[in-house]
Scaffold this motif. Structure first.
Motif, PDB file in Angstrom:
ATOM      1  N   PRO A 536       0.832  -1.218   0.000  1.00  0.00           N
ATOM      2  CA  PRO A 536       0.000   0.000   0.000  1.00  0.00           C
ATOM      3  C   PRO A 536       0.862   1.262   0.000  1.00  0.00           C
ATOM      4  O   PRO A 536       0.569   2.217  -0.716  1.00  0.00           O
ATOM      5  CB  PRO A 536      -0.798  -0.095   1.303  1.00  0.00           C
ATOM      6  N   GLN A 540       0.932   4.046  -2.877  1.00  0.00           N
ATOM      7  CA  GLN A 540       0.584   5.398  -2.449  1.00  0.00           C
ATOM      8  C   GLN A 540       1.679   6.397  -2.857  1.00  0.00           C
ATOM      9  O   GLN A 540       1.422   7.445  -3.444  1.00  0.00           O
ATOM     10  CB  GLN A 540       0.431   5.389  -0.919  1.00  0.00           C
ATOM     11  N   ARG A 541       2.924   6.006  -2.564  1.00  0.00           N
ATOM     12  CA  ARG A 541       4.066   6.886  -2.864  1.00  0.00           C
ATOM     13  C   ARG A 541       4.179   7.119  -4.365  1.00  0.00           C
ATOM     14  O   ARG A 541       4.473   8.216  -4.838  1.00  0.00           O
ATOM     15  CB  ARG A 541       5.340   6.235  -2.308  1.00  0.00           C
ATOM     16  N   GLU A 544       1.667   9.562  -5.353  1.00  0.00           N
ATOM     17  CA  GLU A 544       2.073  10.899  -4.895  1.00  0.00           C
ATOM     18  C   GLU A 544       3.186  11.476  -5.764  1.00  0.00           C
ATOM     19  O   GLU A 544       3.197  12.659  -6.077  1.00  0.00           O
ATOM     20  CB  GLU A 544       2.602  10.826  -3.462  1.00  0.00           C
ATOM     21  N   TYR A 564      -4.774  -3.145  -6.175  1.00  0.00           N
ATOM     22  CA  TYR A 564      -4.024  -1.916  -6.486  1.00  0.00           C
ATOM     23  C   TYR A 564      -4.134  -1.535  -7.960  1.00  0.00           C
ATOM     24  O   TYR A 564      -3.960  -0.388  -8.303  1.00  0.00           O
ATOM     25  CB  TYR A 564      -2.558  -2.064  -6.084  1.00  0.00           C
TER      26      TYR A 564
END
Ligand SMILES: NC(=O)C1=CN([C@@H]2O[C@H](COP(=O)(O)OP(=O)(O)OC[C@H]3O[C@@H](n4cnc5c(N)ncnc54)[C@H](OP(=O)(O)O)[C@@H]3O)[C@@H](O)[C@H]2O)C=CC1
Ligand SMILES: N[C@@H](CC=O)C(=O)O
Ligand code: NA
Length: 818
Positions: A536, A540-541, A544, A564
């Protein structure tokens, strides 16, 4: 005649001033008459403003700040003027500082800093730098003279940005230069009123000084010496691939600077351009570099656009309402109200329905703009003709600029397409009717991604980057990384493509590095620098980071990773995978992944799900797109089972052949997936779905070949032990087939909407009889291939062929992204 101008960093240190001196010596040796304009030493103007404010605030510490400024000038004298000549320059500098100290003392007494006084305080920066450099030149025997521009450039009394009186100024410059043949070292930025009060020339002031002098003297050229390699195709701090624009027209330079490019400020160069004086932007820190020519018309262009620039932070004001339709004068009142309140508008866009007007402004003016407009349109708002005025913040503008747009079609298509493919939403857009620029307003969080993606498509002879985030560094992932390593040079040189490995993970460690993990030491870097894996957090990174042209490559057999995919596709990130889990889950999941990819304009590619690198999925998709109908698929889809049945025979233990298949990289990480038929089940399910049959996994009939004891073994090791025990079971199967002179084949069939898989024996006449190694064979009977089926055959498992299939999918994304 040539006028040179050196900016703040060029005169900011002993070393850079040494370069300035050598540039001037070279020019003097060439014989053409020159004049030179200097800015204040880098940072000094800002420091003087600060000092002035401190004095006005009654803060006595300003004296210490002043000492630091003085010491910078002394240091240059010590570094560049022989000791015997230093004292007179020290005295002159001290004299200037005495004057400045007197002024500041006055400011601190009256506790007021007017614009007029501030101009006077700022003027010391140029006076000091120019004085020091003139003395250095003189100490080298050069006939140089200090020229205080206040004697020759006259403005009105608008402090902060004086309006030049060209009639007087031009005459004074001509007279002044006619009187002397010495090298004139002119203070940039400063001027005076006719009464002798000091003024300044505003933004780009020293460039303006150079331009005014060059125009008055009918110079042939101007050289603006700065600290970067000329004007660039984009801000190099935001776009690593940005490069110098060799030649740019004055109008293009104006457009770029309007949208934030800061190297030069063309409006201040207007006097020189009006006289068609060629301008060169050069780098004091890279003297031999060609820099940028700014001319009336730029030379031939290699690209459809000349440059890209951006304003990082803008606010968008939207005023809309049914009462605006067909009502004359609304926009006139709107922009007059803004202009009366000194709110400058960066971009305007109005829909042809006249229902709304939106424009962008500096966010610091947003609140005031809203108040001004609410007041201006108070009646219309109260009557409901105009809805309330909406302001959106955290936005940026990107402008692509170039005269070449006039001649080439498809520029805006290319712009919007690359933004779309990268999932970047365009909030507003404007194109000037001059066709010199197209501007888009986007979310600030997408700025860097958008700039890089746009630069990549418009300046294609520059290397483009695809950012790869690879999960799984095992057999397939590892082989893929090796293939990337071996192809790096070829792809860079022949395809102008850089495969940047921006993220890499296995179950233990993960590492994300937007600058890239080099494929030659990827494993060590991930293991040494990586942090504990969390999928996760990895995803997420990755979202971002918001890098352009991002691709997620799943080289695991993880069953939970699919969740995902949705998130990634939704964030406009393409997915490539050999992992069959996603496409063999529920039918609705399969459909939803396809749909999300389509909606988001990104790719979900999985050619290696079936037949490894063999072109099976692509062939089906091509036939489906062109309207063919599939009647029957018959196939051997397991490289592992193919290998086993091609190599198992008398005197060979079944378990050993399975071990060999594993060692050769044909099996799934757990070989029971192959021997149980589960892997083939997934593949025929995927093929069925691809040809339009909406099957679920439990609708496939699989006739198992493994005895229960093998199938249910708790671990892979235990499974191999059970296989050894069951050797006779497989030996007798094989013997039976041989007795009939037939071969064992694990065949998957799809016909009439039904899929089944069974171990069969085939005789020598059967097209599946002659297979070797890990061959797969797929026979498609379709309406177009009815009499003789279309057959694809070849190795259908193995690390190299699979990784190269994944590689090919990545390459097809790079072509799609353009
Ligand atoms: N072999 C072939 O011929 C073909 C294989 N495939 C498919 O390729 C895929 C990969 O197979 P293969 O390379 O043999 O498998 P491996 O077991 O060799 O490698 C899998 C890799 O994925 C990592 N991994 C697994 N789960 C996670 C997770 N949740 N988070 C991060 N990393 C994870 C593993 O980490 P760690 O090292 O820490 O365990 C390992 O590095 C499979 O889906 C397979 O079906 C498709 C076509 C042909
Ligand atoms: N394990 C698989 C590999 C390809 O998907 C096979 O043996 O075919
Ligand atoms: Na394939």
């Amino acid at each position: 005649m040539k006028v040179l101008k050196f900016g703040g960093t060029s005169v900011g240190s002993v070393d850079s001033i040494k370069t300035v001196i050598s540039i001037l010596e070279k020019n003097l040796a060439e014989g053409e008459r020159i004049a030179v304009v200097f800015s204040a030493m880098g940072g000094v103007t800002n420091r003087l403003i600060e000092i002035g404010k401190m004095a006005a605030a009654g803060n006595p510490e300003y004296m210490e700040f002043l000492k630091v400024v003085e010491e910078r000038h002394f240091a240059v004298v010590r570094g560049l003027i022989p000791v015997k000549n230093q004292s007179s320059t020290f005295a002159a500098i001290r004299g200037i500082f005495n004057e400045l100290e007197d002024i500041l003392r006055g400011v601190s007494w009256i506790k007021e800093l007017s614009e007029r006084t501030l101009d006077l305080i700022m003027s010391f920066g140029e006076r000091l730098s120019t004085l020091v450099i003139t003395e250095i030149l003189k100490s080298k025997g050069i006939a140089a003279e200090f020229c205080d521009a206040r004697q020759i450039i006259h403005t009105n009394a608008t402090y902060g940005m004086g309006d030049v009186n060209f009639e007087i100024t031009n005459r004074q410059i001509l007279e002044y230069f006619a009187k002397t043949s010495a090298l004139q070292c002119v203070t940039g930025f400063i001027a005076s009123t006719a009464e002798g009060v000091t003024t300044t020339l505003g933004r780009g002031g020293s460039d303006y000084t150079a331009s005014i002098i060059a125009a008055a003297l009918d110079a042939n050229s101007i050289e603006i010496w700065t600290d970067v390699d000329g004007m660039m195709t984009a801000d190099p701090r935001k776009v690593a691939n940005a490069f110098t624009i060799p030649s740019i027209s004055y109008s293009e330079a104006m457009e770029l600077s309007h949208f934030g490019a800061k190297v030069i400020y063309p409006p201040s160069l207007q006097p020189a351009f009006a006289k068609n004086i060629t301008l060169k932007v050069l780098n004091t820190f890279n003297v031999d570099f060609e820099g940028t020519y700014v001319q009336k018309a730029a030379n031939g262009k290699d690209y459809a656009i000349t440059g890209i620039s951006s304003i990082d932070e803008i606010a968008l004001v939207n005023i809309q309402g049914s009462g605006m339709i067909g009502v004359a004068g609304i926009s006139g009142r709107l922009f007059t109200a803004l202009s009366n309140n000194a709110i400058s508008v960066i971009l305007i866009s109005q829909a042809s329905s006249e229902h709304s007007i939106c424009f962008s402004i500096d966010p610091k003016n947003a609140q005031r703009a809203s108040e001004v407009l609410e007041k201006e349109f108070a009646t219309e708002i109260s009557l409901g003709y105009i809805d309330s005025i909406a302001i959106e913040k955290s936005l940026s503008i990107i402008a692509i600029v170039g005269e070449g747009m006039k001649k080439s079609t498809g520029v805006s298509g290319k712009l919007f397409s690359v933004l779309g493919k990268n999932g970047i939403n365009v909030v507003a857009t404007a194109q000037g009717s001059s066709e010199l620029n197209i501007s888009v307003v986007i979310a600030k969080s997408d700025l860097s991604k958008a700039l890089n993606a746009i630069h990549g498509v418009f300046f294609q002879s520059e290397t483009r980057s695809l950012n790869l985030f690879i999960v799984g560094m095992g057999l397939i992932g590892g082989t893929l990384l090796n293939q990337i390593k071996n192809q790096t040079k070829y792809l860079r040189e022949e395809k102008l493509l850089n495969l940047n490995i921006a993220g890499l993970t296995n179950t233990k460690k993960m590492l994300l590095d937007p600058d890239g993990i080099q494929p030659d030491n990827w494993r060590d870097r991930v293991m040494d620098e990586g942090v504990k894996t969390s999928l996760p957090a990895f995803v997420q990174r990755m979202i971002e980071l918001n890098l352009p042209n991002s691709v997620f490559v799943d080289c695991t057999s993880d069953k939970d990773i699919v969740q995902y995919y949705h998130m990634l596709l939704d964030a406009s990130i393409s997915v490539v995978t050999p992992n069959k889990v996603a496409n063999s889950g529920t039918y609705s999941e399969y459909v939803s992944l396809q749909r999300t990819a389509l909606q988001r304009g990104v790719k979900f590619l999985y050619e290696t799900n079936v037949g490894a690198g063999l072109p099976i999925i692509n062939t089906i998709q091509g036939l489906m797109a062109s309207g063919d109908k599939f009647l029957k698929i018959e196939a051997i889809l397991s490289g592992t089972l193919s290998y086993i049945f091609n190599n198992f025979g008398p005197g060979i233990r079944f378990a050993d052949v399975v071990r060999e298949a594993k060692a050769k990289g044909f099996t799934e990480p757990d070989p029971r997936e192959d021997l149980s038929g589960a892997d083939v089940g997934r593949k025929i399910l995927i093929l069925a779905r691809e040809v339009g049959v909406p099957l679920e996994a439990d609708e496939i009939t699989i006739k198992a070949i493994l005895p229960g004891n093998c199938l249910n073994a708790p671990t892979v090791d235990a499974f191999f032990q059970e296989l050894e025990i069951s050797d006779n079971f497989f030996a007798s199967m094989q013997a039976e087939a041989e007795a009939k002179q037939e071969k064992l084949r694990f065949i998957a069939t799809l016909e009439n909407g039904k899929a089944s898989i069974a171990l069969k024996t085939v005789d020598a006449q059967h097209p599946f009889y002659t297979l070797s190694g890990s061959d797969n064979i797929i026979s498609f009977t379709t309406e177009r291939y009815k009499d003789r089926p279309l057959v694809i055959k070849g190795p259908g498992a193995g690390a190299e062929v699979t990784a190269s299939g994944v590689f090919a999918d990545i390459m097809s994304i790079s072509s799609y992204l353009g």
